[in-house]
Design an enzyme around this catalytic site. Structure first.
Site, mmCIF file in Angstrom:
data_model
loop_
_atom_site.group_PDB
_atom_site.id
_atom_site.type_symbol
_atom_site.label_atom_id
_atom_site.label_comp_id
_atom_site.label_asym_id
_atom_site.label_seq_id
_atom_site.Cartn_x
_atom_site.Cartn_y
_atom_site.Cartn_z
ATOM 1 N N GLY A 184 56.941 8.994 75.150
ATOM 2 C CA GLY A 184 55.894 9.724 74.453
ATOM 3 C C GLY A 184 55.961 11.219 74.684
ATOM 4 C CB SER A 185 57.751 13.648 74.508
ATOM 5 O OG SER A 185 58.670 12.676 74.051
ATOM 6 N NE ARG A 186 54.268 20.589 70.474
ATOM 7 C CZ ARG A 186 53.227 21.411 70.494
ATOM 8 N NH1 ARG A 186 52.154 21.089 71.179
ATOM 9 N NH2 ARG A 186 53.276 22.552 69.842
#
Length: 223
Positions: A184-186
């Site tokens: 989960g990240s960007r």
């Protein structure tokens, strides 16, 4: 079935420990249920092939570097974009998205900067400059223009490690694998004003396939 990235091995081994302990304790049904955990962890590291993983992508196209949802598309945000004039596309990856990252634009890697930081939720504005991240810049000569694209891997609340597999001097094809982020990240992509953004907030994008921006004007002298 997609391949599984090599980063899966240690995480999957840890996730398999409870099932192994349950089996040793004579609880096969519990072990069978717990065996779903390492399977889920391995699935997180899936690495599917994507169509334009080659040098045949149109030279004017900038592709999404990640699977996920566009959380921002517009002018470069203060405190987020690099110095200068940029347009910005920010993509949020949930724990269910493929986390293999790809080069949004082909060219020579001229800068790779890994920065330690916090683990704020990736959808927060301040995560772009406070979280652990890796900044990569590529340059490409097209005719008499020098085009530059900057992109950034950013960890999130669940993601605690960025894996960057490129170095200064590498020649990348548009859509080529460059690394991954864990859990989960960007990702942020910065393109110059000479590009038109082709995505909107809330849109789902696919790494190495969705065109997020396109060069429509020549690069200005001195840009």
């Amino acid at each position: 079935m997609p391949r599984i990235d090599r980063e899966a091995a240690p995480a999957t081994a840890v996730a398999a420990a409870p099932a192994a302990l349950a089996l040793l304790a004579g609880r096969p049904r519990t072990a069978a249920v717990l065996a779903l955990l390492p399977a889920a962890v391995a699935a997180f590291f899936r690495d599917p092939d994507r169509t334009p993983d080659s040098r045949t992508v149109p030279v004017d196209d900038v592709l999404s570097p990640a699977d996920g949802k566009v959380m921002y598309a517009g002018g470069g945000q203060d405190g987020v974009a690099p110095a200068g004039e940029w347009q910005q596309v920010s993509i949020f990856l949930s724990a269910f998205d493929v986390h293999i990252n790809r080069a949004p634009y082909g060219g020579r890697v001229v800068e790779v900067v890994e920065r330690p930081g916090k683990w704020l939720a990736a959808y927060k504005h301040e995560s772009a400059h406070l979280n652990e991240r890796s900044d990569i810049t590529v340059e490409r000569v097209v005719g008499d223009e020098v085009r530059r694209v900057h992109f950034r891997q950013i960890v999130g609340l669940m993601a605690r490690r960025v894996v960057t597999r490129v170095s200064v001097g590498d020649e990348l094809a548009t859509g080529e694998r460059v690394g991954l982020m864990k859990f989960g990240s960007r990702m942020d992509v910065f393109v110059p004003p000479e590009c038109d953004l082709l995505v909107r907030e809330g849109q789902r994008v696919v790494a190495g396939e969705t065109v997020i921006a396109r060069w429509t004007r020549p690069v200005r002298v001195g840009a």
